[in-house]
Scaffold this motif. Structure first.
Motif, PDB file in Angstrom:
ATOM      1  N   THR A   1     -49.919  15.204  27.832  1.00 26.17           N
ATOM      2  CA  THR A   1     -50.906  14.309  27.207  1.00 26.17           C
ATOM      3  C   THR A   1     -50.329  13.669  25.958  1.00 26.17           C
ATOM      4  N   TRP A   2     -50.777  12.447  25.691  1.00 27.31           N
ATOM      5  CA  TRP A   2     -50.591  11.837  24.371  1.00 27.31           C
ATOM      6  C   TRP A   2     -51.970  11.703  23.721  1.00 27.31           C
ATOM      7  N   ALA A   3     -52.047  12.059  22.471  1.00 30.75           N
ATOM      8  CA  ALA A   3     -53.275  11.924  21.689  1.00 30.75           C
ATOM      9  C   ALA A   3     -52.893  11.361  20.328  1.00 30.75           C
ATOM     10  N   ARG A   4     -53.876  10.874  19.593  1.00 32.31           N
ATOM     11  CA  ARG A   4     -53.579  10.321  18.271  1.00 32.31           C
ATOM     12  C   ARG A   4     -54.713  10.615  17.305  1.00 32.31           C
ATOM     13  N   GLN A   5     -54.389  10.569  16.033  1.00 35.30           N
ATOM     14  CA  GLN A   5     -55.387  10.795  14.995  1.00 35.30           C
ATOM     15  C   GLN A   5     -55.148   9.828  13.854  1.00 35.30           C
ATOM     16  N   ALA A   6     -56.117   8.974  13.632  1.00 37.39           N
ATOM     17  CA  ALA A   6     -56.060   8.041  12.511  1.00 37.39           C
ATOM     18  C   ALA A   6     -56.637   8.720  11.271  1.00 37.39           C
ATOM     19  N   PRO A   7     -56.279   8.261  10.083  1.00 36.91           N
ATOM     20  CA  PRO A   7     -56.796   8.874   8.864  1.00 36.91           C
ATOM     21  C   PRO A   7     -58.319   8.891   8.847  1.00 36.91           C
ATOM     22  N   GLY A   8     -58.889  10.058   8.598  1.00 37.70           N
ATOM     23  CA  GLY A   8     -60.328  10.182   8.518  1.00 37.70           C
ATOM     24  C   GLY A   8     -61.050  10.190   9.847  1.00 37.70           C
TER      25      GLY A   8
ATOM     26  N   TRP B   1     -57.934  11.568  22.523  1.00 30.19           N
ATOM     27  CA  TRP B   1     -57.098  11.621  23.726  1.00 30.19           C
ATOM     28  C   TRP B   1     -56.796  10.197  24.164  1.00 30.19           C
ATOM     29  N   MET B   2     -55.554   9.881  24.515  1.00 28.89           N
ATOM     30  CA  MET B   2     -55.169   8.535  24.900  1.00 28.89           C
ATOM     31  C   MET B   2     -54.700   8.421  26.335  1.00 28.89           C
ATOM     32  N   ALA B   3     -53.839   9.353  26.757  1.00 26.92           N
ATOM     33  CA  ALA B   3     -53.247   9.226  28.083  1.00 26.92           C
ATOM     34  C   ALA B   3     -52.780  10.592  28.575  1.00 26.92           C
TER      35      ALA B   3
ATOM     36  N   LEU C   1     -51.295   8.966  13.664  1.00 23.82           N
ATOM     37  CA  LEU C   1     -50.285   9.990  13.949  1.00 23.82           C
ATOM     38  C   LEU C   1     -50.419  10.338  15.429  1.00 23.82           C
ATOM     39  N   TYR C   2     -49.325  10.192  16.163  1.00 23.75           N
ATOM     40  CA  TYR C   2     -49.341  10.376  17.611  1.00 23.75           C
ATOM     41  C   TYR C   2     -48.745  11.735  17.978  1.00 23.75           C
ATOM     42  N   TYR C   3     -49.466  12.461  18.831  1.00 25.25           N
ATOM     43  CA  TYR C   3     -49.059  13.791  19.258  1.00 25.25           C
ATOM     44  C   TYR C   3     -48.866  13.847  20.767  1.00 25.25           C
ATOM     45  N   CYS C   4     -47.898  14.637  21.212  1.00 24.87           N
ATOM     46  CA  CYS C   4     -47.846  15.002  22.613  1.00 24.87           C
ATOM     47  C   CYS C   4     -48.322  16.447  22.742  1.00 24.87           C
ATOM     48  N   ALA C   5     -48.845  16.768  23.925  1.00 23.36           N
ATOM     49  CA  ALA C   5     -49.393  18.104  24.138  1.00 23.36           C
ATOM     50  C   ALA C   5     -49.187  18.527  25.576  1.00 23.36           C
TER      51      ALA C   5
END
Length: 124
Positions: free
Chosen positions: A35-42, A47-49, A93-97
């Motif tokens: 998975t790719w997910a992201r978190q913007a400030p605040g 979940w993105m893809a 901030l983009y994360y893989c999981a």
């Protein structure tokens, strides 16, 4: 060591492109959906893809469908995210999981390994 390491983030102009990579180690990468997910400030984690264990099943959030492409190379133990037509609202901030199963899941709670994240900033 079991871990995920993201790379490829940076500064892009609106309408531009970036390609993120996620290097996996310490587990059998080809056995699990990713998975790719992201978190913007605040903001909350979004979940993105997701992509199935063999790459044949891909799913996208409406916010990125048609602009982002998730893929994987099981021979290289690497996950990718090609991001095109970037918008300022893609800044995060983009994360893989690593998912718990072979099929992609939209539930953040069905993942048991996360990378440290890579920053993507879209600005002119």
């Amino acid at each position: 060591q079991v871990r995920l390491v993201e790379s490829g983030g940076g500064l892009a102009q609106p309408g531009g492109s970036l390609r993120l990579s996620c290097a996996a180690s310490g587990f059998t990468f080809s056995d699990y959906a990713m998975t790719w997910a992201r978190q913007a400030p605040g903001e909350e984690l979004e979940w993105m893809a997701g992509i199935g264990y063999d790459g044949s099943d891909t799913r996208y959030a409406d916010s990125v469908k048609g602009r982002f492409t998730i893929s994987r190379d099981n021979a290289k133990n690497t996950l990718y995210l090609q991001m095109n037509s970037l918008k300022p609202e893609d800044t995060a901030l983009y994360y893989c999981a690593k998912a718990l199963r072979t099929r992609p899941t939209m539930s953040i709670y069905e993942h048991n390994l996360w990378g440290q994240g890579t920053q993507v900033t879209v600005s002119s």
